[in-house]
Design an enzyme around this catalytic site. Structure first.
Site: not given
Ligand SMILES: *[C@@H]1O[C@H](CO)[C@@H](O)[C@H](O)[C@H]1NC(C)=O
Ligand SMILES: *[C@@H]1O[C@H](CO)[C@@H](O)[C@H](O)[C@H]1NC(C)=O
Ligand SMILES: *[C@@H]1O[C@H](CO)[C@@H](O)[C@H](O)[C@H]1NC(C)=O
Length: 771
Positions: A288-290, A292
């Site tokens: 996941s993006d940070c 997210a």
């Protein structure tokens, strides 16, 4: 006795000096000193990775497993496994964005290549791969030295959809074919192609998908719901990711913050399990993006409890959370029956497999492939030379009246070097950079060719007042030529900072025009920026004879700019994105994702593929100091596409119809166009051959689409034949309104520079019994 001691001490020093690298990195797991664990199956290199992973997972408790679902992964001391920080970045050189990498000590810096938008402008796929190789050498060296991880969340291959996007600089531009080729090439360079399943480092293509808005008019990426048609996903936003996974064989994909059609991408099983893992067969992990996962719970309120958010992410296909969320909430999610331990096993088997492919369970790094890389392999002269070469190849000559360029060096006659970007260092490396080995600023680069009178003109790129204008105009009056180095920096365009407009900031335009008017000699404008700038005023000003776009040209950018200004290098870069006039934005909410124009609401459409209005400089524009003439040596005018007879038994099927790609026998079906490129000018140079196609009229098709590009070097007077191979189903197909890829039968026009060549596609029905 004493002499013997001295001898051994000398021998010791000798061994210390020659046994590179310094053993700074303790093994992540399976140390040869770990007598309790080193012989367990998961540590044994003679067993298949799949079985090693199963063995390890079988030994872990649920509590241990959930702590491996996050980027700051916990240690498992009883099995001799250390903690690991997954987050490192290497967008255009090893970066210090991300907790996994720290500069200092033996590693004070790393080679800082041009920002990706500049490198993309070279249209040279072997350069892209070469940069990846160098970056991964330096990354491995830093890993061996204990200051970096092996998992790098780069490259960013989102389509540069809107010219205001603050992160457009990180991308290879607006064209899906270029972005796809860039993704595959850079990833191959990073990950290494010689070790089979083994990885040199693990790359990650991000941010999947339709993420290209950071903060615009009250809408930010943490809350944005991108409404995207199936058609745009299939023929625009998905292409670079597909190529990254299928051709680049990337070890990871990152899902984004935004929602797509109401579902956060990191909670969408269709996008993650369905497309990335199912259709494209990712061999790797999804991250996941940070934060997210936390974002879709806390900001988007997508689930009613944090446990449900954790379960949604893992079930959708997220294997690793950048951030703590999954480590905190996943165990409770299992206890509440929202998720099974088997789901967690799938996730961690994906991450552990990548760690095993990286050699992290093979004991001491120094005994492994790449184990000899150390500080001596970072910032080497060859690496720094490649950073300079990349900048030279990427810089684009937009205008050259006269031609005024190249300038001839005149050591005794001064040139004026003016502008807020004329003596910058970190501006040149853009964002997601690290600490460079060193810099050559434009002023220093130009100073190697000529004497310079330097004036900043504006205090910074914001250029809020004219206090320094007088000095700049005075310098221009005295000098033989004036070079203005203007443009943007991270204070204008960055992550979480989209631009409001396309004009130069503050009073830069006024400074440029005043200096050009005052200038005794010719005026040359050099622009640094990631996104396009509306410089119509300069394009139309006869006092400004030349314009050069340098993007963010990296640590050696000033040297490359000077080499081009003075003709040591013949520029060959081409714009990887359209330069629009400011008025283009009049009816274009950044939040409208549609690629296609919609005349009924005056929506102009996006990128050269769909927008037909006026431009400042088009996609693919770029001049050089020589001239090339393209001619077609030979190319087919009719081409048969074999079609499955069960589906189409009507042999009159020839034109006016589109056939589903899945109904054709497409494998290896390609047509070859042989193009002659002649260098008719007086200098050797590089030529970028861009091949576009216009499909037969179909309301869903782009009016023009890049289908191939080749970069060649041709000496003056030379002629080179270039076979351009066009995979018919891949590149001559278009995606219809329902998201189905079809090949329109009939006349496809190929455009190569000024030439146009028509190929008529005809269906050839197979398997029909003729009497
Ligand atoms: C988003 O942009 C607005 C201006 O358009 C600015 O006021 C705001 O601070 C930005 N948000 C962040 C988090 O940077
Ligand atoms: C074949 O297609 C043509 C044109 O679309 C049509 O006129 C004709 O009736 C079709 N023949 C059969 C046998 O389906
Ligand atoms: C592409 O880049 C590579 C690596 O720098 C270089 O050797 C090659 O000459 C370039 N190709 C062209 C046609 O400029």
């Amino acid at each position: 006795m004493k002499r013997i001691t001295v001898f051994y001490f000398t021998l010791f020093l000798f061994l210390l000096a020659t046994s590179a690298p310094i053993e700074a990195r303790h093994p992540f797991a399976c140390s040869s000193k770990d007598l309790a664990n080193k012989n367990l199956p998961f540590c044994r290199t003679d067993i298949r990775i799949e079985d090693r992973v199963k063995d390890l997972i079988g030994r872990l408790t649920l509590q241990e497993k959930v702590k491996l679902l996050v980027s700051t992964a916990a240690s498992v001391p009883r099995l001799g496994i250390k903690k690991y920080e997954w987050w490192s970045e290497a967008l255009h050189g090893v970066s210090n964005v991300g907790r996994g990498t720290k500069f200092g000590g033996d590693f004070p810096g790393a080679t800082s290549f041009p920002q990706v938008i500049t490198t993309a402008a070279s249209f040279n796929a072997s350069l892209w791969e070469e940069i990846g190789k160098v970056v991964s050498d330096e990354a491995r060296a830093m890993y061996n030295g204990g200051v970096a991880g092996l998992t790098f969340w780069s490259p960013n291959v989102n389509i540069f959809r809107d010219p205001r996007w603050g992160r457009g600089q990180e991308t290879p531009g607006e064209d899906p074919v270029v972005a796809g080729k860039y993704a595959a090439s850079y990833v191959r360079g990073l990950q290494g192609t010689d070790g089979g399943d083994r990885l040199k480092v693990a790359a990650s293509c991000k941010h999947y998908i339709a993420y290209d808005l950071d903060n615009w008019s009250g809408v930010d990426r943490f809350h944005f719901n991108a409404k995207v048609s199936k058609q745009d996903i299939k023929d625009t936003f998905g292409i670079p990711f597909r190529s990254c996974v299928k051709e680049g064989k990337v070890a990871s994909v990152m899902c984004s913050y935004n929602q797509v059609n109401g579902i956060p991408t990191c909670a969408d099983p269709k996008l993650l399990r369905g497309t990335i893992r199912g259709a494209w067969r990712l061999n790797g992990y999804i991250v996941s993006d940070c934060d997210a996962v936390g974002v879709f719970y806390e900001n988007q309120h997508f689930t009613s409890s944090p446990e449900a958010a954790a379960a949604a992410a893992v079930k959708a296909g997220v294997d690793l959370d950048c951030g703590p969320f999954l480590a905190v909430h996943t165990e409770n999610a299992v206890q509440q029956g929202l998720l099974s331990e088997a789901d967690i096993n799938v996730a961690i088997s994906n991450t552990i497999t990548v760690q095993m492919r990286l050699g992290m369970f093979d004991g001491e790094p120094s005994r492994q492939p790449y184990g000899n890389l150390g500080p001596k392999d970072v910032c080497t002269p060859a690496h720094q030379e490649l950073a300079l070469e990349a900048a030279r190849q990427g810089i684009v000559l937009l205008k050259n009246e006269g031609p005024v360029l190249p300038l001839s060096p005149r050591r005794h006659h001064p040139m004026a070097v003016i502008g807020p970007n004329s003596d910058v260092t970190v501006t040149m490396i853009g964002n997601y950079a690290g600490i460079a080995c060193g810099y050559t600023t434009p002023l220093q680069g130009i100073g190697k060719y000529t004497r310079a009178i330097h004036q900043p003109g504006c205090a910074d790129v914001a250029c809020v007042d004219d206090a320094l204008f007088g000095g700049a105009m005075e310098a221009a009056r005295q000098a033989d030529a004036t070079i203005l180095v203007m443009g943007l920096d991270q204070s204008i365009e960055a992550e979480f900072r989209d631009r409001a407009g396309l004009l130069l900031p503050g009073r830069q335009q006024e400074l440029i025009s005043k200096v050009a008017a005052a200038s005794k000699g010719p005026t040359i404008l050099v622009l640094m920026s990631g996104g396009p700038i509306d410089v119509s005023f300069a394009k139309n000003d006869p006092k400004i004879e030349a314009i050069l776009w340098a993007g963010y040209p990296g640590q050696a950018g000033g040297a490359a700019i000077a080499d081009i200004l003075f003709g040591t290098h013949n520029p060959g870069g081409k714009l990887p994105m359209t330069w629009y006039p400011q008025e283009y934005l009049n009816n274009l909410p950044m939040t409208t994702m549609d690629m296609r124009s919609n005349p009924s609401i005056n929506y102009p459409g996006r990128t050269y593929r769909f927008y037909k209005g006026p431009v400042v400089y088009p996609f693919g524009h770029g001049l050089g100091y020589t001239s090339f003439v393209n001619t077609i040596a030979d190319a087919p005018t009719i081409f048969s596409v074999p079609v499955d007879g069960h589906r189409h038994s009507n042999t009159t099927l020839v034109t006016g119809q589109s056939i589903r790609v899945t109904h054709t026998r497409c494998n290896g079906l390609s047509l070859v166009v042989n193009v002659n490129v002649k260098n008719t000018g007086s200098r050797d140079g590089s030529h970028t051959l861009l091949v576009f196609s216009s499909p037969p009229a179909a309301h869903w098709a782009p009016h023009k689409q890049l289908i191939a590009f080749e970069k060649v070097t041709v000496p003056t007077g030379g002629l080179q034949r270039i076979p351009v191979k066009i995979h018919v189903c891949k590149y001559l197909s278009v995606v219809d309104g329902a998201g189905i890829r079809r090949i329109p039968m009939g006349e496809h026009a190929l455009h190569i520079g000024d030439i146009r060549h028509a190929v008529s596609l005809q269906a050839q029905v197979l398997g029909v019994i003729k009497s």
